[in-house]
Design an enzyme around this catalytic site. Sequence first.
Site, PDB file in Angstrom:
ATOM      1  N   ARG A  22      -8.577   3.389  13.286  1.00 40.36           N
ATOM      2  CA  ARG A  22      -7.645   4.507  13.540  1.00 40.36           C
ATOM      3  C   ARG A  22      -7.052   4.484  14.934  1.00 40.36           C
ATOM      4  O   ARG A  22      -5.924   4.942  15.149  1.00 40.36           O
ATOM      5  CB  ARG A  22      -8.361   5.840  13.307  1.00 40.36           C
ATOM      6  N   TYR A  25       1.096   5.725  -0.520  1.00 38.72           N
ATOM      7  CA  TYR A  25       0.656   6.871   0.285  1.00 38.72           C
ATOM      8  C   TYR A  25       0.843   8.084  -0.612  1.00 38.72           C
ATOM      9  O   TYR A  25       1.505   9.043  -0.255  1.00 38.72           O
ATOM     10  CB  TYR A  25       1.589   6.899   1.499  1.00 38.72           C
ATOM     11  N   ARG A  32       0.614  13.464  13.803  1.00 35.72           N
ATOM     12  CA  ARG A  32       1.857  14.033  14.341  1.00 35.72           C
ATOM     13  C   ARG A  32       1.704  15.538  14.514  1.00 35.72           C
ATOM     14  O   ARG A  32       2.395  16.332  13.866  1.00 35.72           O
ATOM     15  CB  ARG A  32       3.035  13.710  13.394  1.00 35.72           C
ATOM     16  N   ASP A  49       0.852  -1.188   0.000  1.00 33.25           N
ATOM     17  CA  ASP A  49       0.000   0.000   0.000  1.00 33.25           C
ATOM     18  C   ASP A  49       0.891   1.243   0.000  1.00 33.25           C
ATOM     19  O   ASP A  49       1.792   1.355   0.831  1.00 33.25           O
ATOM     20  CB  ASP A  49      -0.884  -0.019   1.251  1.00 33.25           C
ATOM     21  N   LYS A  60      -4.930  -2.241  10.162  1.00 31.66           N
ATOM     22  CA  LYS A  60      -5.273  -2.429   8.751  1.00 31.66           C
ATOM     23  C   LYS A  60      -5.473  -3.895   8.384  1.00 31.66           C
ATOM     24  O   LYS A  60      -6.176  -4.192   7.424  1.00 31.66           O
ATOM     25  CB  LYS A  60      -4.124  -1.897   7.883  1.00 31.66           C
ATOM     26  N   GLU A  89     -10.633  12.262   7.559  1.00 38.99           N
ATOM     27  CA  GLU A  89     -10.462  13.560   6.902  1.00 38.99           C
ATOM     28  C   GLU A  89     -11.801  14.278   6.755  1.00 38.99           C
ATOM     29  O   GLU A  89     -11.904  15.481   6.962  1.00 38.99           O
ATOM     30  CB  GLU A  89      -9.822  13.365   5.517  1.00 38.99           C
ATOM     31  N   ASP A 105      -9.346   0.200   1.939  1.00 39.80           N
ATOM     32  CA  ASP A 105      -8.371  -0.178   2.967  1.00 39.80           C
ATOM     33  C   ASP A 105      -8.967   0.170   4.333  1.00 39.80           C
ATOM     34  O   ASP A 105      -8.619   1.181   4.937  1.00 39.80           O
ATOM     35  CB  ASP A 105      -7.075   0.600   2.703  1.00 39.80           C
ATOM     36  N   HIS A 125      -3.832  13.795   1.196  1.00 44.34           N
ATOM     37  CA  HIS A 125      -4.104  12.814   2.256  1.00 44.34           C
ATOM     38  C   HIS A 125      -2.938  12.748   3.240  1.00 44.34           C
ATOM     39  O   HIS A 125      -3.143  12.734   4.464  1.00 44.34           O
ATOM     40  CB  HIS A 125      -4.375  11.436   1.654  1.00 44.34           C
ATOM     41  N   TYR A 140       1.592   2.254  15.474  1.00 43.64           N
ATOM     42  CA  TYR A 140       2.336   2.402  14.224  1.00 43.64           C
ATOM     43  C   TYR A 140       3.762   2.934  14.375  1.00 43.64           C
ATOM     44  O   TYR A 140       4.539   2.841  13.405  1.00 43.64           O
ATOM     45  CB  TYR A 140       1.548   3.250  13.218  1.00 43.64           C
ATOM     46  N   THR A 173      -4.782   6.357   0.012  1.00 45.41           N
ATOM     47  CA  THR A 173      -6.055   7.066  -0.007  1.00 45.41           C
ATOM     48  C   THR A 173      -6.048   8.199  -1.019  1.00 45.41           C
ATOM     49  O   THR A 173      -5.117   9.002  -1.051  1.00 45.41           O
ATOM     50  CB  THR A 173      -6.343   7.642   1.385  1.00 45.41           C
ATOM     51  N   GLU A 196      -9.159   3.773  -2.479  1.00 48.19           N
ATOM     52  CA  GLU A 196      -7.904   3.617  -3.213  1.00 48.19           C
ATOM     53  C   GLU A 196      -8.134   2.953  -4.567  1.00 48.19           C
ATOM     54  O   GLU A 196      -9.109   2.234  -4.773  1.00 48.19           O
ATOM     55  CB  GLU A 196      -6.915   2.760  -2.397  1.00 48.19           C
ATOM     56  N   THR A 232      -9.104  -6.015   3.843  1.00 47.21           N
ATOM     57  CA  THR A 232      -8.929  -5.054   2.755  1.00 47.21           C
ATOM     58  C   THR A 232      -9.832  -5.544   1.620  1.00 47.21           C
ATOM     59  O   THR A 232      -9.659  -6.663   1.143  1.00 47.21           O
ATOM     60  CB  THR A 232      -7.462  -5.029   2.272  1.00 47.21           C
ATOM     61  N   GLN A 291      -4.403   1.852  14.998  1.00 46.05           N
ATOM     62  CA  GLN A 291      -3.304   2.308  14.147  1.00 46.05           C
ATOM     63  C   GLN A 291      -2.432   3.351  14.841  1.00 46.05           C
ATOM     64  O   GLN A 291      -1.193   3.269  14.822  1.00 46.05           O
ATOM     65  CB  GLN A 291      -3.891   2.880  12.854  1.00 46.05           C
ATOM     66  N   GLU A 309     -10.637   3.729   3.505  1.00 46.29           N
ATOM     67  CA  GLU A 309      -9.701   4.472   2.668  1.00 46.29           C
ATOM     68  C   GLU A 309     -10.006   4.118   1.217  1.00 46.29           C
ATOM     69  O   GLU A 309      -9.963   2.935   0.842  1.00 46.29           O
ATOM     70  CB  GLU A 309      -8.237   4.181   3.024  1.00 46.29           C
TER      71      GLU A 309
END
Lengths: 387, 387
Positions: free
Chosen positions: B209, B100, B114, B98, B225, B330, B205, B105, B216, B316, B173, B229, B212, B171
């Site tokens: 959250r 990014y 972060r 996967d 995840k 989002e 996906d 996104h 992560y 995404t 995709e 999927t 995750q 997500e």
Amino acid sequence: MTEQLPYGVFSTGALHRHIGVAIGDQVLDLTSVVDEAALRSTTLNAFLALGRARWAEVRAEITELVADPANRQRIRPYLHPLSEVQMHLPFDVADYVDFYASEQHATNLGRMFRPGEPPLPPNWKHLPIGYHGRAGTVVPSGTAIVRPTGQRKAPDESSPTDGPTRRLDIEVELAFVVGTPSDLGTCIRTADFADHVFGVVLLNDWSARDLQSWEYVPLGPFLGKSFATSISQWVVPLAALEAARLPIGAQDPEPLDYLHDTENWGLDIDFEVQLNGQVVSRPRYRGMYWSPAQMLAHLTANGARLRTGDLFASGTVSGPGRDEVGSLIELTDAGRAPITLADGSTRAFLEDGDVVTIAATAPSPAGGRFGLGEVTGTILPAVPRRR
Amino acid sequence: MTEQLPYGVFSTGALHRHIGVAIGDQVLDLTSVVDEAALRSTTLNAFLALGRARWAEVRAEITELVADPANRQRIRPYLHPLSEVQMHLPFDVADYVDFYASEQHATNLGRMFRPGEPPLPPNWKHLPIGYHGRAGTVVPSGTAIVRPTGQRKAPDESSPTDGPTRRLDIEVELAFVVGTPSDLGTCIRTADFADHVFGVVLLNDWSARDLQSWEYVPLGPFLGKSFATSISQWVVPLAALEAARLPIGAQDPEPLDYLHDTENWGLDIDFEVQLNGQVVSRPRYRGMYWSPAQMLAHLTANGARLRTGDLFASGTVSGPGRDEVGSLIELTDAGRAPITLADGSTRAFLEDGDVVTIAATAPSPAGGRFGLGEVTGTILPAVPRRR
């Protein structure tokens, strides 16, 4: 390798891939001496899928076959000297997951990759951290390792460049081979570990540290690892490791219920790492913080299903001593303190032509220790990119 | 779905899994009407392995078969109404990666995951960031999604707890299906993209959250995840997307040579996301920063081999507008601004019983747009852990 009766896939000039067990310096071709259709295959997968009860029956049958001198005549035609056979990847790898279960390794790497931050991330003692690796590049011991090319940017460089890795490393790991699959939505309890896991292999998680450190934030290691992961040619059944079982060490804080583990899958397995024939480290598995039963429970805690051929590895096995670490980046303090080899040359990381061999032993029920095979690889020079 | 001739695997009461192409509201059973042994299989993998030249021949043959009214009589026995067949996972997934690749996104998620740091990590514009996901839990559209359970710790909680995810997300995709494999050590040039990639599927996906965000660091997403999927049931060949091809947008800084791309695999594909039958977002693929040819070149830049059935996804698809984003996190500003549905209920994240359906369209050479199928799933309640 007698009493452990490890399984592998071999070929000879005359035989295409057959399943065999190693007995001393010979391999016994199982296709003709055991009445089990799943053993007449070119990989172990069908046999792995049979489940624990049948694994035990077949092991008992082979043990009897080998132990009774009356059978010597019968099995003789099916024994081949190991020196005369070629070994192959023993099973098709479904998903490959790599954990990070050594506190010492995670601390050492955290210091180097995230200087100025606490070396262990806040989650580390609450769950066995893991991630998915590339199943398609798991290769059998003996496969040459071409130095990978890729993007790397040293802290003092203003922008990345594309080129052969300058920091090619090893990671000494023990890996677990899943036989019995599970359904989507099923969490595997720690107590059910041995119902699903057939056995172990030794694993070298080759790592390009410069690629890894540049790419890994925020989604984890990718090309720094995915070029090759080597495993030993023989799968040692859990049944052969009964004498190696130990309680795991104290865990503080107490893990959540689903990670509670009283199954004693701490393992008395001692590794030896040779670089160009010289022992450079002796990591011991017994100090690992998270047990493999906890890894499996965590891996499936969200209902992820297991498939036959799933492979999950412990992460680098490192102890507190400099001579007990499972990677060069730890052994050489991130390259600042190269080691000196017997020929007078020094190594911070691997050079082209270097040969790395990882071997391991476990206690035998009869006393002494037996070998778990080895995983070896030679570094070849990088190949220039095609235009 | 006529001119795109997407491939899938179907069964009926009378037929076990057969390979077919969708034609309008029917599926044409290919096992009997095209002389190609690889199409007489229960998955697309053998056909995918045949390579680009043969893909084109078979597509031409089917096109002629369907276009010429003289063949109507001949193919009639092999047409089944789509409403009367069951669809299956179209191919066995080898490795799943996967990416990014949407700047919007990555920026949105970076702000939320972060806070206080630059939202895009320093490597983001130098390489398409990616990671390996779990191939064994890729499921076909229509598979129910059981709410996953796992460890989560909100920032205001002092320690983690084990329980059903409280932040279940989607997500949106686009994913690429590899047909032609490559050897270990081979880097795929961007110009060779269409020699290796057979076609595309839509991909959801699913993401927990809270799991995750707790797990992560530092090795990337794992259990947040890996529970499921979903992919669409029909693989749309690249050959059907010629009219959708676009140059990608400007890239600054200029990517390194191995990522240089003039192949115009930017794609005019428009998504529509429905939650319980109501459109909640319309992401557009054309704004993606990294092209799929660049993703493939990067994925293999270290010599990692491709296998038939490898699947890699874009990450995404999110545009700058609130109504163009590809995830609920989002769309609802991390849950702080829930959306209101037509029945008056609100959603920050998915609730049990919710149905998410992602559809997409691409331009037709004849004008107008055609559908690329859909990927749908219904959320089922979490299952309590066994003790």
